[in-house]
Scaffold this active site. Structure first.
Site, PDB file in Angstrom:
ATOM      1  N   GLU A  50      -0.418   4.815  -0.496  1.00 34.89           N
ATOM      2  CA  GLU A  50      -1.240   6.015  -0.715  1.00 34.89           C
ATOM      3  C   GLU A  50      -0.388   7.267  -0.562  1.00 34.89           C
ATOM      4  OE1 GLU A  50      -4.039   5.083   2.302  1.00 34.89           O
ATOM      5  OE2 GLU A  50      -5.588   4.474   0.887  1.00 34.89           O
TER       6      GLU A  50
ATOM      7  N   ARG B 110      -1.500  -2.421 -18.738  1.00 28.59           N
ATOM      8  CA  ARG B 110      -2.765  -1.696 -18.747  1.00 28.59           C
ATOM      9  C   ARG B 110      -2.682  -0.642 -17.658  1.00 28.59           C
ATOM     10  NH1 ARG B 110      -5.380  -4.592 -21.929  1.00 28.59           N
ATOM     11  NH2 ARG B 110      -7.031  -3.084 -22.027  1.00 28.59           N
TER      12      ARG B 110
ATOM     13  N   ASP C  35      -6.517  13.545 -25.153  1.00 32.38           N
ATOM     14  CA  ASP C  35      -6.412  12.143 -24.713  1.00 32.38           C
ATOM     15  C   ASP C  35      -5.677  11.388 -25.826  1.00 32.38           C
ATOM     16  OD1 ASP C  35      -6.799   9.461 -24.240  1.00 32.38           O
ATOM     17  OD2 ASP C  35      -8.951   9.607 -23.859  1.00 32.38           O
TER      18      ASP C  35
ATOM     19  N   LYS D 202      -1.757  -0.112 -25.286  1.00 32.13           N
ATOM     20  CA  LYS D 202      -1.898   0.290 -26.698  1.00 32.13           C
ATOM     21  C   LYS D 202      -0.503   0.531 -27.320  1.00 32.13           C
ATOM     22  CE  LYS D 202      -6.506   2.278 -26.087  1.00 32.13           C
ATOM     23  NZ  LYS D 202      -6.746   2.664 -24.725  1.00 32.13           N
TER      24      LYS D 202
ATOM     25  N   THR E 286      -3.512   6.168 -22.000  1.00 34.89           N
ATOM     26  CA  THR E 286      -3.352   4.831 -21.439  1.00 34.89           C
ATOM     27  C   THR E 286      -1.879   4.479 -21.622  1.00 34.89           C
ATOM     28  OG1 THR E 286      -3.931   3.882 -23.580  1.00 34.89           O
ATOM     29  CG2 THR E 286      -5.681   3.983 -21.942  1.00 34.89           C
TER      30      THR E 286
ATOM     31  N   TYR F  89       0.853  -1.195   0.000  1.00 32.20           N
ATOM     32  CA  TYR F  89       0.000   0.000   0.000  1.00 32.20           C
ATOM     33  C   TYR F  89       0.878   1.231   0.000  1.00 32.20           C
ATOM     34  CZ  TYR F  89      -5.005  -0.396   0.088  1.00 32.20           C
ATOM     35  OH  TYR F  89      -6.300  -0.522  -0.308  1.00 32.20           O
TER      36      TYR F  89
END
Ligand SMILES: Cc1ncc(COP(=O)(O)O)c(C=O)c1O
Length: 414
Positions: A53, A231, A196, A225, A222, A51
């Protein structure tokens, strides 16, 4: 995957099936690619347990020495690749990255101007079925009959609706955008500009297309691609928006970042900084151009008149009387995977539209060049023209498998 094989035969078997499908299939979905084995290893690393954060140097939990290292590496490499002033590598994917930007910059009810889905835009740019479209007021621009964006019409819309945000970017548009025109309209009407670049990020990183980052206030993408990473999503912005974007990402929209994914982004960006990635990006454009020329020779009508990037949008219904869905199903039978797609002002519905979208990033990763693209174009034509002839489809399938075997992927995976 020896531990998986021993412990969970069901998941192992499915993974092996998928591996074989990818090895033997011709992947022409414009948004897909094959990541390197190094990216796969980073994705499957122990960072998945952690974790973290917050951001490097400012975390809420202890034990961040190595997560800080990989996240900072990802940020620094992305900055180098795109020349961005500020980068956030935590968005879990492309759709969340866009929603985070809306949340950072807009109040409910604010207006956004974005590209229409059937003219190549993306769902998250304001399609009525999406969450953002239920919070903000999206107005959508279209392309002209010649396939180019009508910048005069865009300016008229901006003048009329006075959006806070002007959106560029697409999933099925094949032409180069005029970055300076977006910038000028944004400046004149005091709107924030966002691009984008999900589909073309790898082409930009590989310097095969001009870099929009200097021209836009915000650039989202992203990392899969054409960029050939795991991903994931990423937001780049001018320093003046940095705090807003970071706060909207965490704690605004997401919880803990997926540091295994961030580590894999760092690896992919490292690969994209290598000279070989420039060769890859250039070959994608060459392959797409050959695909355009060959499909036209076979009598297909290409939307937007052709392509400047990694994909073509083909009106199969208008060209051959076969629907997008029929074409997708028949091509699947011969081992060619692509997707049906709406064409501008499509007379048919989204579940069985007039078009198919064909992209070359994945086959280019396999090493396929102009010669193989000519074969692919012929198979696409033969399959569509013989879509009810099962015997012919079986023959084509054999040829497709034989070619894929000449360009192996993931030979060491088992
Ligand atoms: C332009 C564009 N933006 C955003 C997305 C959404 O990305 P994701 O599927 O990773 O949420 C896509 C996906 O196809 C896309 O094409």
């Amino acid at each position: 995957m020896k531990n998986l094989k021993k412990q969970d035969s069901q998941v192992y078997k499915a993974a092996m099936g998928e591996l074989k499908r990818q090895q033997e299939g011709m992947e022409l979905i414009a948004s897909e690619n094959y990541v390197s084995e190094a990216v796969l290893e980073a994705l499957g690393s122990v960072f998945t347990n952690k974790y973290s954060e917050g951001y490097p140097g400012h975390r809420y939990y202890g034990g961040q020495k190595y997560t800080d290292t990989v996240e900072q590496l990802a940020i620094d490499r992305a900055k180098k690749l795109f020349g961005a002033e500020h980068v956030n590598v935590q968005p879990h994917s492309g759709a969340p990255a866009n929603i985070i930007v809306y949340y950072a910059l807009l109040k409910p009810g604010d207006t956004v101007v974005g590209m229409d889905l059937s003219h190549g835009g993306h769902l998250t740019h304001g399609h009525p079925v999406t969450l953002p479209a239920n919070i903000y007021n999206f107005v959508r621009y279209k392309t002209k009959a010649d396939g180019l964006i009508d910048y005069k019409e865009l300016e008229k819309m901006v003048k009329t609706y006075r959006p806070k945000l002007i959106l560029a970017g697409f999933s099925a548009y094949t032409r180069q955008l005029d970055y300076e025109k977006f910038q000028a309209i944004g400046k004149k009407y005091k709107a924030v500009t966002m691009f984008d670049i999900a589909h073309i990020a790898g082409l930009i990183a590989g310097k095969a297309l001009p870099n929009p980052v200097p021209y836009f206030d915000i650039v989202t993408t992203t990392t899969h691609k054409t960029l050939r990473g795991p991903r994931g999503g990423m937001i780049m912005c001018k320093e003046k928006y940095a705090k807003l974007i970071d706060k909207a990402t965490f704690p605004g929209f997401q919880g803990g970042p997926h540091e295994n994914n961030v580590a894999a982004k760092a690896v992919a960006f490292g690969e994209a900084l290598q000279p070989s990635f420039k060769t890859y990006a250039k070959q994608i454009i060459k392959n797409a151009k050959v695909l355009e020329i060959e499909l036209k020779k076979h009598g297909f009508k290409l939307m937007f008149g052709g392509t400047d990037n990694h994909m073509v949008l083909v009106d199969v219904f208008g060209s051959k009387g076969v629907t997008g869905k029929e074409a997708e199903v028949a091509l699947d039978k011969v081992g060619i995977t692509l997707n049906k797609n709406m064409i501008p002002d499509d007379p048919r519905g989204p579940m069985d539209p007039s078009g198919i979208r064909v992209g070359v990033p994945a086959v280019t990763t396999r090493g396929m060049k102009e010669k193989e693209i000519r074969m692919i174009a012929k198979w696409i034509n033969d399959t569509i023209e013989n879509h009810k002839n099962e015997k012919k489809l079986k023959e084509i399938h054999k040829e497709v498998i034989a070619l894929c075997k000449q360009f192996p992927i993931y030979e060491n995976l088992k």
